[in-house]
Design an enzyme around this catalytic site. Structure first.
Site, mmCIF file in Angstrom:
data_model
loop_
_atom_site.group_PDB
_atom_site.id
_atom_site.type_symbol
_atom_site.label_atom_id
_atom_site.label_comp_id
_atom_site.label_asym_id
_atom_site.label_seq_id
_atom_site.Cartn_x
_atom_site.Cartn_y
_atom_site.Cartn_z
ATOM 1 N N PRO A 1 0.836 -1.206 0.000
ATOM 2 C CA PRO A 1 0.000 0.000 0.000
ATOM 3 C C PRO A 1 0.876 1.264 0.000
ATOM 4 C CG PRO A 1 -0.390 -1.336 1.983
ATOM 5 C CD PRO A 1 0.604 -2.074 1.156
ATOM 6 N N ASP B 1 14.805 3.412 4.209
ATOM 7 C CA ASP B 1 13.888 2.611 3.388
ATOM 8 C C ASP B 1 14.639 1.900 2.267
ATOM 9 O OD1 ASP B 1 12.053 3.914 4.969
ATOM 10 O OD2 ASP B 1 10.625 4.289 3.349
ATOM 11 N N GLY C 1 3.908 3.866 5.034
ATOM 12 C CA GLY C 1 5.031 3.567 5.926
ATOM 13 C C GLY C 1 5.643 2.213 5.652
ATOM 14 N N LEU C 2 5.185 1.543 4.582
ATOM 15 C CA LEU C 2 5.712 0.207 4.267
ATOM 16 C C LEU C 2 6.793 0.234 3.178
ATOM 17 C CD1 LEU C 2 2.421 -1.882 4.491
ATOM 18 C CD2 LEU C 2 4.523 -2.402 5.731
ATOM 19 N N GLY C 3 7.253 1.428 2.852
ATOM 20 C CA GLY C 3 8.391 1.515 1.930
ATOM 21 C C GLY C 3 8.050 1.243 0.480
ATOM 22 N N SER C 4 6.806 1.522 0.101
ATOM 23 C CA SER C 4 6.366 1.235 -1.267
ATOM 24 C C SER C 4 7.254 1.903 -2.312
ATOM 25 C CB SER C 4 4.904 1.685 -1.396
ATOM 26 O OG SER C 4 4.616 2.097 -2.684
ATOM 27 N N SER C 5 7.584 3.178 -2.109
ATOM 28 C CA SER C 5 8.349 3.886 -3.143
ATOM 29 C C SER C 5 9.749 3.286 -3.282
ATOM 30 C CB SER C 5 8.411 5.383 -2.838
ATOM 31 O OG SER C 5 8.967 5.601 -1.569
ATOM 32 N N ALA C 6 10.390 2.958 -2.173
ATOM 33 C CA ALA C 6 11.728 2.363 -2.256
ATOM 34 C C ALA C 6 11.673 0.997 -2.926
ATOM 35 C CB ALA C 6 12.336 2.247 -0.858
ATOM 36 N N ALA C 7 10.632 0.216 -2.618
ATOM 37 C CA ALA C 7 10.524 -1.123 -3.200
ATOM 38 C C ALA C 7 10.300 -1.045 -4.711
ATOM 39 C CB ALA C 7 9.392 -1.897 -2.526
#
Ligand code: PMV
Length: 307
Positions: A94, A145, A98-104
């Site tokens: 999502p 991240d 705060g789950l690091g979506s952009s870095a992933a």
């Protein structure tokens, strides 16, 4: 076709203070991932597809400030890629939570493009490249991240230093609860920058305390002391509340987790919305998961470190 993927991440302790050089702990979240695919194309352009975020365009039409475009351009330069190809991106992390979506997403793109052009990359180089993309999201990222997502191991992170693998004895289980509200990282980091500039001594003292809790937490995790980690997380949450980065929905989920038997609970990431994390054991895991959903979590994710 070349495929690559990267996990989500969760910050265990130390967010915000990490921007000011204090240590932070973070771990990959394997249950959610971002995926990128590179396919050959019959035209001499680079096509970019990310349907979930409404992107269906060509790289030469994307502004320099577009994070997907930036990740692809950096990869082309790094791999000295030429000719046309298509990059497709999909993610079940999502965004803005705060789950690091952009870095992933960045790490998946960098890996897929570089691998497609047979350019080998170490995790440290991947992390560096993803950091350049993170700079677009908020001007002053600590780098946590992109580091944990690229290395895919729990880390003790200090800005500007080599990430240290976090030693884990035993198994630490967590339930992540998502408020479903966006966590505006840039706004919160900017807000804290203002508070820090206005009252440096007070805010620095809070960051020092967070850093101290983080070092104690790293020691607990290294020694397998699950019972001692929970109170450190709760204390960190109190300090984050004092900094003004919690929110009513985060507070509600944190209370629900603690009432259902979590050993500790706190917000995770920039706050203001987004996710919280609860430390659980076998006897409280399902009760905490259920309590979080009943308290309004739009999703819960179970994750763990160690074995
Ligand atoms: O990307 P988020 O929202 O998980 O926040 C990262 C943690 C912060 O410490 C708030 C910012 C940073 O760059 O370290």
């Amino acid at each position: 076709m070349t495929k690559a993927s990267a996990p989500g991440k969760v910050i265990l302790l130390g967010e915000h203070a990490a921007v000011y050089g204090r240590p932070a702990l973070a771990a990959p979240v394997q249950a959610v991932r971002a995926h990128a695919e590179v396919l050959p194309l019959d035209e001499d352009r680079v096509k970019v597809e990310a349907h979930e975020v409404g992107v269906d365009t060509y790289l030469d039409e994307m502004p320099d400030t577009h994070p997907l475009g930036k990740a692809i351009r950096l990869s082309i330069k790094e791999a000295q890629a030429s000719g046309g190809f298509q990059v497709s991106v999909a993610s079940d992390i999502p965004p803005a939570s705060g789950l690091g979506s952009s870095a992933a997403v960045s790490v998946a793109i960098i890996r897929a493009v570089c691998e497609h052009f047979e350019h080998e990359l170490g995790a440290d180089r991947v992390a560096q490249m993803a950091f350049e993309v993170e700079m677009l999201h908020h001007g002053d990222p600590s780098g946590i991240d992109n580091t944990v997502v690229a290395f895919e191991i729990p880390v003790l992170f200090v800005k500007g230093e080599e990430p240290r693998p976090l030693g884990v004895t035993g198994r630490f289980q967590f339930v992540i609860g998502d408020t479903g509200e966006p966590s505006p990282t840039k706004e919160l980091v900017t807000m804290l920058r203002g508070r820090w500039a206005g009252d440096t001594e007070f805010v620095d003292a809070l960051f020092d305390s967070i850093g101290e809790l983080t070092n104690q937490a790293a020691a607990c995790i290294g020694r397998g002391e699950i019972g001692n980690l929970g109170p450190l997380m709760n204390h960190d949450q109190t300090l984050l509340e004092t900094l003004g980065v919690s929110s009513p929905s985060l507070d509600r989920l944190i209370r629900a987790a603690r009432d259902a038997g979590a050993l500790g609970a706190k917000l995770s990431g920039a706050g203001g919305g987004g996710i919280m994390i609860a430390l659980v054991d076998d006897s409280s895991l399902e009760a905490v998961d259920t309590a979080l959903r009943e308290a309004g979590a739009v999703r819960t994710i179970q994750t763990e470190i160690g074995q």
